[in-house]
Design a protein around this motif. Structure first.
Motif, PDB file in Angstrom:
ATOM      1  N   GLN A  31      58.441 -28.250  84.420  1.00  0.00           N
ATOM      2  CA  GLN A  31      59.443 -28.818  85.327  1.00  0.00           C
ATOM      3  C   GLN A  31      60.540 -27.798  85.625  1.00  0.00           C
ATOM      4  O   GLN A  31      60.977 -27.664  86.762  1.00  0.00           O
ATOM      5  CB  GLN A  31      60.045 -30.082  84.727  1.00  0.00           C
ATOM      6  N   ALA A  32      60.990 -27.075  84.622  1.00  0.00           N
ATOM      7  CA  ALA A  32      62.037 -26.072  84.826  1.00  0.00           C
ATOM      8  C   ALA A  32      61.556 -24.970  85.764  1.00  0.00           C
ATOM      9  O   ALA A  32      62.294 -24.522  86.640  1.00  0.00           O
ATOM     10  CB  ALA A  32      62.461 -25.479  83.484  1.00  0.00           C
ATOM     11  N   THR A  33      60.320 -24.539  85.593  1.00  0.00           N
ATOM     12  CA  THR A  33      59.766 -23.503  86.463  1.00  0.00           C
ATOM     13  C   THR A  33      59.663 -23.999  87.894  1.00  0.00           C
ATOM     14  O   THR A  33      60.008 -23.289  88.840  1.00  0.00           O
ATOM     15  CB  THR A  33      58.374 -23.071  85.958  1.00  0.00           C
ATOM     16  N   THR A  34      59.216 -25.237  88.058  1.00  0.00           N
ATOM     17  CA  THR A  34      59.103 -25.816  89.396  1.00  0.00           C
ATOM     18  C   THR A  34      60.463 -25.899  90.069  1.00  0.00           C
ATOM     19  O   THR A  34      60.616 -25.525  91.234  1.00  0.00           O
ATOM     20  CB  THR A  34      58.472 -27.224  89.310  1.00  0.00           C
ATOM     21  N   LEU A  35      61.468 -26.373  89.339  1.00  0.00           N
ATOM     22  CA  LEU A  35      62.807 -26.475  89.914  1.00  0.00           C
ATOM     23  C   LEU A  35      63.385 -25.109  90.234  1.00  0.00           C
ATOM     24  O   LEU A  35      64.045 -24.932  91.262  1.00  0.00           O
ATOM     25  CB  LEU A  35      63.724 -27.234  88.962  1.00  0.00           C
ATOM     26  N   LEU A  36      63.138 -24.136  89.379  1.00  0.00           N
ATOM     27  CA  LEU A  36      63.648 -22.788  89.615  1.00  0.00           C
ATOM     28  C   LEU A  36      63.084 -22.224  90.907  1.00  0.00           C
ATOM     29  O   LEU A  36      63.816 -21.731  91.749  1.00  0.00           O
ATOM     30  CB  LEU A  36      63.294 -21.871  88.447  1.00  0.00           C
ATOM     31  N   TRP A  37      61.765 -22.304  91.093  1.00  0.00           N
ATOM     32  CA  TRP A  37      61.160 -21.728  92.292  1.00  0.00           C
ATOM     33  C   TRP A  37      61.550 -22.497  93.541  1.00  0.00           C
ATOM     34  O   TRP A  37      61.706 -21.929  94.608  1.00  0.00           O
ATOM     35  CB  TRP A  37      59.646 -21.650  92.144  1.00  0.00           C
ATOM     36  N   ARG A  38      61.737 -23.815  93.422  1.00  0.00           N
ATOM     37  CA  ARG A  38      62.178 -24.596  94.576  1.00  0.00           C
ATOM     38  C   ARG A  38      63.574 -24.153  94.988  1.00  0.00           C
ATOM     39  O   ARG A  38      63.860 -23.988  96.177  1.00  0.00           O
ATOM     40  CB  ARG A  38      62.177 -26.085  94.235  1.00  0.00           C
ATOM     41  N   ASP A  39      64.456 -23.906  94.026  1.00  0.00           N
ATOM     42  CA  ASP A  39      65.808 -23.456  94.341  1.00  0.00           C
ATOM     43  C   ASP A  39      65.796 -22.055  94.947  1.00  0.00           C
ATOM     44  O   ASP A  39      66.585 -21.765  95.851  1.00  0.00           O
ATOM     45  CB  ASP A  39      66.690 -23.481  93.093  1.00  0.00           C
ATOM     46  N   VAL A  40      64.913 -21.191  94.475  1.00  0.00           N
ATOM     47  CA  VAL A  40      64.812 -19.842  95.032  1.00  0.00           C
ATOM     48  C   VAL A  40      64.392 -19.920  96.494  1.00  0.00           C
ATOM     49  O   VAL A  40      64.955 -19.237  97.354  1.00  0.00           O
ATOM     50  CB  VAL A  40      63.822 -18.981  94.208  1.00  0.00           C
ATOM     51  N   VAL A  41      63.426 -20.771  96.792  1.00  0.00           N
ATOM     52  CA  VAL A  41      62.961 -20.916  98.179  1.00  0.00           C
ATOM     53  C   VAL A  41      64.080 -21.465  99.052  1.00  0.00           C
ATOM     54  O   VAL A  41      64.299 -20.998 100.166  1.00  0.00           O
ATOM     55  CB  VAL A  41      61.714 -21.829  98.232  1.00  0.00           C
ATOM     56  N   LEU A  42      64.834 -22.449  98.557  1.00  0.00           N
ATOM     57  CA  LEU A  42      65.941 -22.993  99.327  1.00  0.00           C
ATOM     58  C   LEU A  42      67.015 -21.947  99.582  1.00  0.00           C
ATOM     59  O   LEU A  42      67.588 -21.876 100.670  1.00  0.00           O
ATOM     60  CB  LEU A  42      66.536 -24.205  98.610  1.00  0.00           C
ATOM     61  N   LEU A  43      67.305 -21.118  98.585  1.00  0.00           N
ATOM     62  CA  LEU A  43      68.302 -20.064  98.779  1.00  0.00           C
ATOM     63  C   LEU A  43      67.842 -19.041  99.801  1.00  0.00           C
ATOM     64  O   LEU A  43      68.628 -18.543 100.602  1.00  0.00           O
ATOM     65  CB  LEU A  43      68.608 -19.373  97.445  1.00  0.00           C
ATOM     66  N   GLU A  44      66.559 -18.711  99.792  1.00  0.00           N
ATOM     67  CA  GLU A  44      66.037 -17.752 100.758  1.00  0.00           C
ATOM     68  C   GLU A  44      66.135 -18.310 102.180  1.00  0.00           C
ATOM     69  O   GLU A  44      66.406 -17.570 103.119  1.00  0.00           O
ATOM     70  CB  GLU A  44      64.579 -17.408 100.433  1.00  0.00           C
ATOM     71  N   ARG A  45      65.924 -19.594 102.330  1.00  0.00           N
ATOM     72  CA  ARG A  45      66.009 -20.195 103.659  1.00  0.00           C
ATOM     73  C   ARG A  45      67.442 -20.242 104.161  1.00  0.00           C
ATOM     74  O   ARG A  45      67.687 -20.146 105.363  1.00  0.00           O
ATOM     75  CB  ARG A  45      65.438 -21.601 103.636  1.00  0.00           C
ATOM     76  N   ARG A  46      68.397 -20.401 103.262  1.00  0.00           N
ATOM     77  CA  ARG A  46      69.800 -20.508 103.655  1.00  0.00           C
ATOM     78  C   ARG A  46      70.443 -19.159 103.887  1.00  0.00           C
ATOM     79  O   ARG A  46      71.416 -19.049 104.639  1.00  0.00           O
ATOM     80  CB  ARG A  46      70.583 -21.259 102.585  1.00  0.00           C
ATOM     81  N   SER A  47      69.928 -18.117 103.259  1.00  0.00           N
ATOM     82  CA  SER A  47      70.540 -16.794 103.370  1.00  0.00           C
ATOM     83  C   SER A  47      70.108 -16.138 104.685  1.00  0.00           C
ATOM     84  O   SER A  47      68.964 -16.241 105.098  1.00  0.00           O
ATOM     85  CB  SER A  47      70.096 -15.899 102.217  1.00  0.00           C
ATOM     86  N   PRO A  48      71.026 -15.450 105.311  1.00  0.00           N
ATOM     87  CA  PRO A  48      70.638 -14.716 106.537  1.00  0.00           C
ATOM     88  C   PRO A  48      69.728 -13.546 106.173  1.00  0.00           C
ATOM     89  O   PRO A  48      69.888 -12.917 105.136  1.00  0.00           O
ATOM     90  CB  PRO A  48      71.956 -14.244 107.098  1.00  0.00           C
ATOM     91  N   ALA A  49      68.791 -13.297 107.019  1.00  0.00           N
ATOM     92  CA  ALA A  49      67.857 -12.185 106.777  1.00  0.00           C
ATOM     93  C   ALA A  49      68.581 -10.862 106.992  1.00  0.00           C
ATOM     94  O   ALA A  49      69.248 -10.668 108.003  1.00  0.00           O
ATOM     95  CB  ALA A  49      66.652 -12.295 107.698  1.00  0.00           C
ATOM     96  N   VAL A  50      68.456  -9.989 106.029  1.00  0.00           N
ATOM     97  CA  VAL A  50      69.090  -8.669 106.132  1.00  0.00           C
ATOM     98  C   VAL A  50      67.986  -7.669 106.351  1.00  0.00           C
ATOM     99  O   VAL A  50      67.018  -7.594 105.612  1.00  0.00           O
ATOM    100  CB  VAL A  50      69.869  -8.339 104.839  1.00  0.00           C
TER     101      VAL A  50
END
Length: 51
Positions: A31-50
């Motif tokens: 569960q912790a791994t799943t939540l971690l990767w879900r949060d990483v994906v959400l952060l990547e979507r919110r961050s502007p592409a550099v």
């Protein structure tokens, strides 16, 4: 109840308890791994592409 039956019963309960504890630890790790990767994906979507 004999000492042998008591020992067998205690061993069975110990085995079941250890199995339950192992299942909880493994499940929480998954569960912790799943939540971690879900949060990483959400952060990547919110961050502007550099580039």
């Amino acid at each position: 109840m004999t000492a042998t039956a008591s020992l067998a019963r205690r061993a069975a309960v110990e085995f079941v308890g250890t199995g339950a504890l192992a299942a909880v630890v493994v499940g929480s790790g998954i569960q912790a791994t799943t939540l971690l990767w879900r949060d990483v994906v959400l952060l990547e979507r919110r961050s502007p592409a550099v580039s």
